[in-house]
Design an enzyme around this catalytic site. Structure first.
Site, PDB file in Angstrom:
ATOM      1  CB  SER A 119       2.045   6.051   3.824  1.00 54.51           C
ATOM      2  OG  SER A 119       3.053   6.929   4.220  1.00 54.51           O
ATOM      3  CG  HIS A 140       0.215   2.636   1.308  1.00 56.85           C
ATOM      4  ND1 HIS A 140      -0.761   2.850   2.249  1.00 56.85           N
ATOM      5  CD2 HIS A 140       1.396   2.743   1.970  1.00 56.85           C
ATOM      6  CE1 HIS A 140      -0.204   3.067   3.419  1.00 56.85           C
ATOM      7  NE2 HIS A 140       1.100   3.004   3.277  1.00 56.85           N
ATOM      8  CD  GLU A 152      -4.640   2.477   1.313  1.00 54.49           C
ATOM      9  OE1 GLU A 152      -3.535   2.773   1.837  1.00 54.49           O
ATOM     10  OE2 GLU A 152      -5.714   2.875   1.755  1.00 54.49           O
ATOM     11  CG  ASN A 190      -1.275   5.640   6.848  1.00 57.00           C
ATOM     12  OD1 ASN A 190      -1.178   4.950   7.862  1.00 57.00           O
ATOM     13  ND2 ASN A 190      -0.402   5.577   5.865  1.00 57.00           N
TER      14      ASN A 190
END
Ligand code: CAA
Length: 285
Positions: A119, A140, A152, A190
């Protein structure tokens, strides 16, 4: 590149979710984990999740049984030997991910693709710990995997167009929408989500509001499904801290400094929902 068999390394909350959506899409799936207990727990989570989907009428009992039967579980990564795409979904720890990619390089057929569900960690660096950097991608998934629409995708420095196209097609076959992020710490999701969560923890630390006031303000005030502290507990506070460390170390900007309160909770072993206590307390599952 025709992907038929998918391997998943790690049976935890992300790994078992990936296995479930891959099997639901018709792939033959193999999941490995170092601990038999983690495999048993992973299978239990898949059955529970499928039970909820059956109850909702999304799928029927026969489809749920078919999904379970398409997933093999085991402790030996050699089971991934014939996998067309092997997705690593282990803990967010750099050394561990490097070790897994070194191991998979030995065990998995050379023409196969490898992906990491990291991540935040550099996909380029993880790929460099494999024997096939051109055939490595970041993939991800979001938690809970069976419900969240997004995957992602992250290309490492060496990732080829063929690898990207094949991994994108596999994610789409799983019913997901993909986005593409550059390989920069935290990627898109993130880079934006974790500073928000970290700021909520810092607001609690500074006594700006109670945990309920912080969560309710954001939930009702910005229409998110969970307040940031509830979401942090859901993700796992150790994971949130690990991602903040990657942002802080990788980007070098003090604005990514993890809140001291987040660090304290992790030191105490209060990791959120999975440990029974985080910002809130949870019944044993
Ligand atoms: N499998 C199948 N069904 C599930 C499920 C699962 N794992 N989890 C929940 N459900 C179902 C429930 O059965 C329920 O079904 P009904 O509506 O028919 O009753 C429905 O989903 C809603 O669940 P709940 O009522 O329990 O709770 P909710 O309404 O709060 O929804 C949620 C749960 C979907 C998780 C929602 O709260 C949500 O979207 N939260 C935000 C999640 C999020 O932001 N995830 C991303 C985290 S970041 C990340 O993953 C990346 C990272 O790197 C850290």
């Amino acid at each position: 590149m025709n992907i038929v068999r998918i391997g998943v390394v790690g049976a935890g909350q992300m790994g078992n979710g990936i296995a479930q959506v891959a099997a639901a899409a018709g792939f033959d799936v193999t999941v490995t984990d170092i601990a038999q207990g983690a495999l048993d727990k992973g299978l239990g989570t898949v059955k529970n999740s499928l039970g909820r989907l059956v109850k909702k009428g999304t799928i029927d009992e026969a489809a749920a049984a078919g999904i379970v039967s398409r997933i093999r579980w085991g402790t030996d990564t050699a089971l991934h030997e014939d996998g067309d795409l092997v997705i690593e979904a282990a803990t967010e720890n750099v050394a561990l991910k490097y070790k897994i990619f070194e191991d998979l390089s030995q065990k998995v057929r050379k023409s196969s693709l490898l992906a990491t569900n990291t991540s935040s960690i550099s996909v380029t660096a993880i790929a460099a710990h494999s024997d096939r950097p051109g055939r490595v991608m970041g993939m991800h998934f979001m938690n809970p995997v069976p419900l969240m629409q997004l995957v992602e995708l992250i290309r490492g420095m060496a990732t080829t167009d063929e690898t990207y196209d094949a991994v994108k097609a596999a994610a789409e076959k799983m019913g997901k929408t993909t986005t593409l992020s550059r390989d920069i710490p935290g990627f898109i999701a993130n880079r934006i989500l974790m500073p928000y969560i970290n700021e909520a923890v810092q607001a609690l630390y500074e006594g700006i509001g109670t945990r309920e006031d912080i969560d309710t303000t954001m939930k009702l005030g910005t229409n998110v499904p969970m307040g940031p502290l509830t979401l942090a507990d859901f993700i796992g506070l150790d994971t949130c801290l690990a991602i903040m460390e990657v942002l802080h170390g990788g980007l070098g900007d003090s604005k990514y400094r993890p809140s001291p309160l987040l660090r304290k909770y992790v030191e105490a072993g209060w990791l959120g929902r999975k440990s029974g206590r985080g910002f809130y307390t949870y019944e044993a599952r």
